[in-house]
Design an enzyme around this catalytic site. Structure first.
Site, PDB file in Angstrom:
ATOM      1  N   GLU A 183       0.979  -1.176  -0.119  1.00 17.55           N
ATOM      2  CA  GLU A 183      -0.030  -0.006   0.069  1.00 17.55           C
ATOM      3  C   GLU A 183       1.038   1.101   0.047  1.00 17.55           C
ATOM      4  OE1 GLU A 183      -3.139   0.595  -0.415  1.00 17.55           O
ATOM      5  OE2 GLU A 183      -2.818   2.715  -0.302  1.00 17.55           O
ATOM      6  N   THR A 235      -6.089   2.063  -5.032  1.00 18.84           N
ATOM      7  CA  THR A 235      -6.157   0.602  -4.987  1.00 18.84           C
ATOM      8  C   THR A 235      -6.497  -0.153  -5.963  1.00 18.84           C
ATOM      9  OG1 THR A 235      -5.345   0.686  -2.652  1.00 18.84           O
ATOM     10  CG2 THR A 235      -5.921  -1.407  -3.461  1.00 18.84           C
ATOM     11  N   HIS A 294      -0.740   3.600   4.721  1.00 22.49           N
ATOM     12  CA  HIS A 294      -2.039   4.270   4.307  1.00 22.49           C
ATOM     13  C   HIS A 294      -2.109   5.655   4.810  1.00 22.49           C
ATOM     14  CE1 HIS A 294      -6.001   5.009   2.670  1.00 22.49           C
ATOM     15  NE2 HIS A 294      -5.862   4.285   1.967  1.00 22.49           N
TER      16      HIS A 294
HETATM   17  C1  GP9 Z   1      -8.627  -0.499   1.756  1.00 23.38           C
HETATM   18  C2  GP9 Z   1      -7.638  -0.342   0.981  1.00 23.38           C
HETATM   19  C3  GP9 Z   1      -7.809   1.050   0.281  1.00 23.38           C
HETATM   20  O1  GP9 Z   1      -9.152  -1.703   1.261  1.00 23.38           O
HETATM   21  O2  GP9 Z   1      -7.149  -1.256  -0.067  1.00 23.38           O
HETATM   22  O3  GP9 Z   1      -6.774   1.778  -0.044  1.00 23.38           O
HETATM   23  P1  GP9 Z   1      -6.774   2.948  -1.267  1.00 23.38           P
HETATM   24  O4  GP9 Z   1      -7.440   2.529  -2.403  1.00 23.38           O
HETATM   25  O5  GP9 Z   1      -7.192   3.909  -0.443  1.00 23.38           O
HETATM   26  O6  GP9 Z   1      -5.366   3.172  -1.383  1.00 23.38           O
HETATM   27 MN    MN Z   2      -3.802   1.885  -2.257  1.00 21.62          MN
END
Ligand code: GP9
Ligand code: MN
Length: 428
Positions: free
Chosen positions: A38, A82, A198
């Site tokens: 992430e 994501t 995140h």
């Molecule tokens: C939550 C996460 C969201 O499931 O995958 O990530 P994002 O799309 O905000 O980077």
């Molecule tokens: Mn993401």
């Protein structure tokens, strides 16, 4: 209609890269781990702060002789974040100009994605994520992608303080995923999506092991802390893979899904990069994310080809020795010699080895200098590259919004039956 599909196919057939002799089939029959990190950006590789490397384990992995590491690899996500990264990696289709393709079209569309392709080659397939299954409509989209298993929050033992930010802490998530991984018949295709690194990069003090940066931008300065935590989570997971013997039997793919620090934080980015100020060229290069493929015996090294998330699926299928010459995929194998190196961004900007287009400004990619007037020769190349970008994006959008894969099935592929899958955790 199927006429639109013909137009897509004739375009794609004109743009397929030649095969890559050196790597084709090198990973045939191996397990595949896809580690989705992430918000992890390329600038973190070998980055030092507070007298230490922020991500020492990932750095070692990046430089390992059996790791193919790409240092001109870009995320290409739009508002789907994501989920756009997932759409690109699983299907080699772009996200949409606005919103999330997985949310809007994931449930009902026909896809010909990695899990289904590999399932039909004898792989078991599973996705793991420490958030609720409905986020980004994963629980429905994964059925369209053909994932046999999807382990989301109900599959994890979530005690108090096991969560921070959006969901489960990565170390706990990865540790608890092991019992499911060990039940997967081999060879398997397993995607694990992390979460702790995140926005806005909160982390409980017990897990902090590096000082915040001092840009005075409160949503930036925690990034090194959650990145270091992510590196430690990665380290724990890799040592588990080594202990269990899975490391030597698997191809391990790792990528950052998109930027962590957005371009709105220009001042902070300049400070993190040790620059007085950043141009839109610098900010575009800041959109690089890591992409690495590790496998025992793989001839590794740093590969400088310009590419992006759209190119991952064709790259993996070639490495796995899976025929991929008549599919609807907008990317090109990153390891093929004469591939198209123009990287399309969702807003129509692009980077190629020649030019970096940001809005109405054109930079020389090699020097970062703005090119005020292109020579006739440069203009010809520029126009070709821009046409590739706009055509790819609009044809990919027509595949998604027109659900065009209903009208075309590649050879050796059987249409996915979504009702074959049920991710509900049976009450044990
Ligand atoms: C939550 C996460 C969201 O499931 O995958 O990530 P994002 O799309 O905000 O980077
Ligand atoms: Mn993401």
């Amino acid at each position: 209609t199927s006429k639109d599909m013909d137009e897509v196919l004739s375009y794609l057939n004109k743009n397929r890269a030649g095969s890559n002799i050196q790597y084709y089939g090198k990973a045939k029959g191996k397990n595949v781990f896809v580690l989705h990190l992430e918000s992890f950006q390329q600038f973190m590789i070998d980055y030092k702060w507070d007298g230490q490397e922020v991500t020492p384990t990932i750095n070692k992995y990046y430089h390992d002789q059996n790791t193919l590491s790409f240092d001109n690899f870009f995320h290409q996500v739009g508002q789907g974040k994501t989920s756009d990264a997932e759409m690109m990696l699983e299907s080699s289709l772009y996200g949409l100009p606005s919103g999330s393709a997985m949310t809007t079209y994931g449930t009902q569309n026909t896809f010909q994605s990695a899990p289904a392709i590999l399932d039909q080659k004898g792989y078991s397939t599973a996705a793991f994520h420490g958030d609720v299954g409905s986020f980004w409509n994963r629980n429905n989209t994964y059925k369209s992608f053909g994932y046999q298993y999807f382990f989301s929050e109900p599959y994890y033992d979530v005690k108090t303080n096991y969560k921070v930010g959006y969901g489960m802490k990565d170390k706990i998530f990865l540790k608890q995923s092991v019992k499911y991984i060990e039940q997967l018949p081999q060879p398997f295709y397993a995607k694990l999506i992390t979460l702790t690194n995140h926005y806005p990069y909160d982390l409980d003090s017990a897990n902090v092991s590096i000082k915040k940066t001092t840009t005075d931008d409160s949503t930036v300065d925690g990034y090194v802390q959650t990145s270091k935590y992510l590196d430690q989570s990665f380290e724990e997971f890799i040592s588990y893979l080594k202990k269990s013997g899975l490391y030597k039997d698997s191809m391990i793919v790792m990528y950052g899904d998109h930027y962590g620090i957005s371009n709105n934080h220009k001042k902070a980015i300049a400070q993190l990069l040790g620059k007085k100020e950043v141009t839109s060229y610098d900010l575009t290069m800041f959109q690089k994310v890591p992409f690495m493929i590790h496998m025992d015996g793989l001839k590794g090294g740093i590969n400088h080809t310009y590419g992006g998330e759209i190119d991952v699926l064709p790259t993996l299928l070639d490495l796995l020795g899976v025929k991929n010459t008549d599919t609807v995929q907008f990317g090109n194998d990153l390891l093929s010699k004469n591939r198209n190196q123009t990287v399309a961004f969702r807003n129509g900007d692009f980077v190629s080895p020649n030019f970096t287009k940001v809005g109405n400004t054109t930079y020389d990619t090699k020097t970062g200098k703005e090119i005020k007037t292109l020579t006739a020769e440069q203009q010809k190349t520029y126009d070709q590259e821009l046409k590739h970008v706009t055509t790819s994006l609009s044809l990919s959008d027509s595949v998604i919004t027109g659900d065009l894969l209903r009208f075309y099935t590649p050879s050796n592929f059987t249409k996915v039956n979504k009702s074959d899958y049920n991710y509900k955790k049976s009450k044990a």
